[in-house]
Motif scaffolding. Structure first.
Motif, short mmCIF file in Angstrom:
data_model
loop_
_atom_site.label_atom_id
_atom_site.label_comp_id
_atom_site.label_asym_id
_atom_site.label_seq_id
_atom_site.Cartn_x
_atom_site.Cartn_y
_atom_site.Cartn_z
N GLN A 45 0.83 -1.20 0.00
CA GLN A 45 0.00 0.00 0.00
C GLN A 45 0.87 1.26 0.00
O GLN A 45 0.64 2.18 -0.78
CB GLN A 45 -0.91 -0.02 1.24
N PHE A 71 2.64 1.72 -3.31
CA PHE A 71 1.75 2.26 -4.35
C PHE A 71 1.56 3.76 -4.16
O PHE A 71 1.49 4.52 -5.12
CB PHE A 71 0.39 1.55 -4.32
N ILE A 80 2.33 6.25 -7.15
CA ILE A 80 1.27 7.07 -7.72
C ILE A 80 1.50 8.55 -7.39
O ILE A 80 1.32 9.43 -8.22
CB ILE A 80 -0.11 6.60 -7.21
N ILE A 107 -4.85 7.07 -2.35
CA ILE A 107 -5.11 5.65 -2.01
C ILE A 107 -6.10 5.51 -0.86
O ILE A 107 -6.84 4.54 -0.79
CB ILE A 107 -3.77 4.93 -1.75
N GLU A 162 -11.60 -1.28 -7.15
CA GLU A 162 -10.47 -0.67 -6.45
C GLU A 162 -9.16 -1.22 -7.00
O GLU A 162 -8.26 -0.48 -7.38
CB GLU A 162 -10.61 -1.03 -4.98
N PHE A 210 -6.31 0.88 -9.09
CA PHE A 210 -4.92 0.98 -8.62
C PHE A 210 -3.97 0.36 -9.63
O PHE A 210 -2.91 0.91 -9.94
CB PHE A 210 -4.75 0.28 -7.27
N ILE A 250 -1.04 2.39 -11.45
CA ILE A 250 0.36 2.07 -11.19
C ILE A 250 1.09 1.79 -12.50
O ILE A 250 2.18 2.31 -12.74
CB ILE A 250 0.46 0.87 -10.23
#
Ligand SMILES: Nc1ncnc2c1ncn2[C@@H]1O[C@H](COP(=O)(O)OP(=O)(O)OP(=O)(O)O)[C@@H](O)[C@H]1O
Ligand SMILES: [Mg+2]
Lengths: 266, 354
Positions: free
Chosen positions: B267, B270, B274, B290, B317, B321, B325
């Motif tokens: 998490q 990411f 991002i 996020i 979701e 993501f 990414i």
């Protein structure tokens, strides 16, 4: 660029000497039993055909490669092995044949990075960035701005170096080396791939660095005209062997050198 | 024409060195901080505090930590969750064993312990790079998870493995309601955020970036790889450790090792990708994105009258993501922060195209 210290070697005395240095990679003997010296304040050219071992020579001087044989004495201290950061600490700076800049940083930050060794303030001061830490940063910024003015790259100081044309990258790389205020500056083909005008600018910078700041320079260059103009003495390598060591004029007339270069277009 | 630096001539290097050299940016920053401290508390409700503001702030801090290591120094790490756990359990144990310790000291201790462990696990980075280092940090993640699940001392022999803290206070002021927790977290994040920004703009930040961009050239200007990499691991893990302690104490209240598993590591990674590798601002943007996307996905369909199943939402979701990414990795590795910079560049010239 640096105020001379009492311990410094006087101009004209030997700053760096190499004795019987040999370096091989497996079967490839890149340098064979080469000895020469570099005197304080001179521009020393290292020339030779492709693959002669010139870059390897610089790599030995600044600790990238450890020679299998030979002695290297810099500023009166003979050393056995040394890492590149030790060389930097000792006052050796260099540029690379293929530009080796920090691509994700601006020209200014690249040159500022050259000041790393001269900056003292530790982590806690840096976190706060006030008082002494800010003062230090600004002092060094001022020195770096002098270099930026000198190299005439004011307009691109905030540009990411990855976006700069090759000629300017070479200039920034020289700037980073100058920011270290080195005693010995190693330049590996600083003019490769440049047009005539850029070469003239670069020659001018090299002469100025040498004359105004008294920096000793070891220069690898293929352009014979440049070598003749800039250098005080020339070492000629061929297949890892030193075949001549003299003034530019003498080297030009040397039969061994002419033979080595025959058939090699430059 | 509003966002202009014309007329703002920098007359000294000092002003050019300011954190936000453009006046509008500076006002915006101070305005935002003032808004966070003074205006938000006037209307924010419990949901906004506990589900949005506190998580975004704490995870931003963790993202800053990872960004220092990965974005600035170029050392990929998948051990963020493990280092957060070190911070959380170190703080917990200090408070457990010395209940009178000041809360700031408790969190500092969490950060320092994580720093110690981070440096230890950073040592392999001196020999290995890239993929292999990522695998090594992954191993540290699993090792730390295992330690906190198995070594019962850390969880004070709680039979369920779950531990809790309650009735926190700072200099006698309670930190118990969502609003109090939020204000405390905000203060910590503002201080550490500025500190990080300062750090990356100075000698140490340049050292890290030099290491990231070209380690050979970094060495020839006198940067020791050992020093550069381990200092990045140290500072990074400190931030992550503090974030872990804040997360455990002020977001969760009671937690088990699972709260800091490998998913947490991904998490945070990411967020950094991002938001923007090598950007402090990006760490905030990535964390906000996020945290907010799942909330948005949960609420928007209902508001629009198209009910979605929970399973569908979690699929969506993942898809969003995933796409983001891939997009950022391929098209814009500097993430939202870079897009923001480009937008500012355009705004500066607007309405003239050049
Ligand atoms: N790291 C290395 N591993 C193996 N061989 C090498 C290495 N570096 C150089 N060599 C070999 O050593 C010899 C000398 O190379 P070097 O790069 O020093 O030549 P040079 O004089 O700089 O040539 P150029 O003018 O092309 O730059 C070459 O035969 C080269 O292939
Ligand atoms: Mg070469």
């Amino acid at each position: 660029m640096r105020a001379p210290a009492a311990s410094d070697i006087a101009a004209g005395e030997v700053l760096l000497s190499l004795e019987n240095v040999s370096l091989s990679f497996g079967g490839v003997r890149a340098i064979r039993d080469v000895s020469f010296d570099i005197k304080k304040g001179e521009v020393r050219a290292i020339i030779g055909p492709n693959g002669a071992g010139k870059t390897s020579m610089l790599n030995v001087i600044n600790g990238f490669y450890q020679p299998q044989q030979g002695r290297i004495t810099f500023k009166g201290r003979t050393r056995s092995t040394m890492r590149p950061y030790d060389a930097a600490r000792g006052g050796i700076a260099r540029t690379f044949q293929n530009v080796a800049l920090f691509k994700g940083m601006s020209a200014l930050d690249n040159i500022m990075a050259g000041r790393t060794l001269r900056m003292r303030r530790g982590l806690l001061w840096q976190l706060l960035r006030v008082g002494p830490a800010l003062k230090e940063e600004i002092e060094h910024r001022e020195r770096v701005e002098e270099i930026i003015d000198f190299l005439e790259i004011q307009a691109i100081r905030k540009v990411l170096v990855a976006r700069l044309p090759y000629g300017l990258q070479k200039r920034v790389e020289l700037g980073r080396a100058l920011a270290m205020e080195p005693d010995l500056l190693l330049l590996d083909e600083p003019m490769a791939g440049m047009n005539l005008e850029e070469k003239e600018d670069m020659s001018r910078f090299i002469v100025d660095v040498n004359e105004h700041y008294g920096t000793t320079i070891a220069l690898i260059e293929h352009d014979m005209g440049v070598v003749m103009d800039l250098s005080d003495r020339v070492v000629v390598l061929d297949h890892g062997v030193k075949i001549a060591d003299a003034t530019p004029d003498e080297v030009k007339r040397d039969q061994n050198v002419i033979d080595a270069y025959l058939g090699v277009a430059h | 024409m509003l966002y202009r630096e014309a007329g703002q001539f920098k007359t000294s290097y000092r002003s050019d060195q300011a954190i936000f050299p453009i006046v509008q940016d500076r006002w915006f920053m101070w305005g935002l901080i003032a808004f966070g401290f003074l205006v938000l508390p006037l209307f924010a409700n419990q949901y906004l505090y506990t589900e949005v503001l506190i998580p975004v702030l704490i995870l931003s801090l963790a993202a800053i930590g990872l960004n220092i290591l990965t974005g600035y120094c170029g050392q990929l790490s998948l051990g963020t969750g493990g280092f957060m756990a070190v911070g959380a359990y170190a703080s917990y144990n200090l408070l457990l064993r010395l209940p009178d310790t000041n809360l700031i000291v408790v969190f500092l201790f969490g950060g320092l312990m994580a720093m110690l462990v981070g440096v230890l696990f950073g040592i392999p980075s001196l020999r290995i790079k890239g993929f292999y280092l990522a695998v090594a940090t992954l191993a540290s993640q699993f090792f730390l998870e295992w330690v906190f699940a198995r070594v019962k001392w850390f969880t004070n022999y709680a039979p369920s493995g779950s531990v809790a803290v309650a009735n926190l206070d700072l200099f006698g002021f309670p930190i118990q309601t969502p609003q109090q927790k939020y204000l405390f977290v905000l203060a910590v994040v503002v201080v550490l955020g500025f500190a990080a920004k300062n750090l990356v703009r100075g000698r140490i930040g340049r050292m890290w970036m030099a290491m990231r961009d070209m380690d050979i050239a970094a060495e020839i200007i006198g940067i020791r790889p050992l020093h550069a990499k381990l200092s990045a691991f140290a500072v990074s893990s400190f931030y992550i450790g503090v974030a872990g302690a804040l997360w455990a104490f002020l977001r969760l209240g009671s937690w088990e090792p699972l709260a800091f598993d490998i998913n947490r590591s991904f998490q945070i990674l990411f967020m950094v990708i991002i938001g923007g590798l090598g950007s402090i601002l990006g760490s905030f943007l990535g964390a906000a994105f996020i945290v907010l996307i799942p909330i948005f996905l949960n609420q928007a369909p209902g508001l629009l009258g198209v009910p979605l199943s929970t399973a569908m939402i979690s699929h969506l979701e993942f898809m969003i993501f995933g796409v983001m990414i891939v997009f950022f990795l391929i098209v814009e590795p500097h993430g939202f922060a870079r897009l923001w910079a480009i937008a500012k560049e355009k705004l500066r010239l607007w309405p003239f195209p050049y």
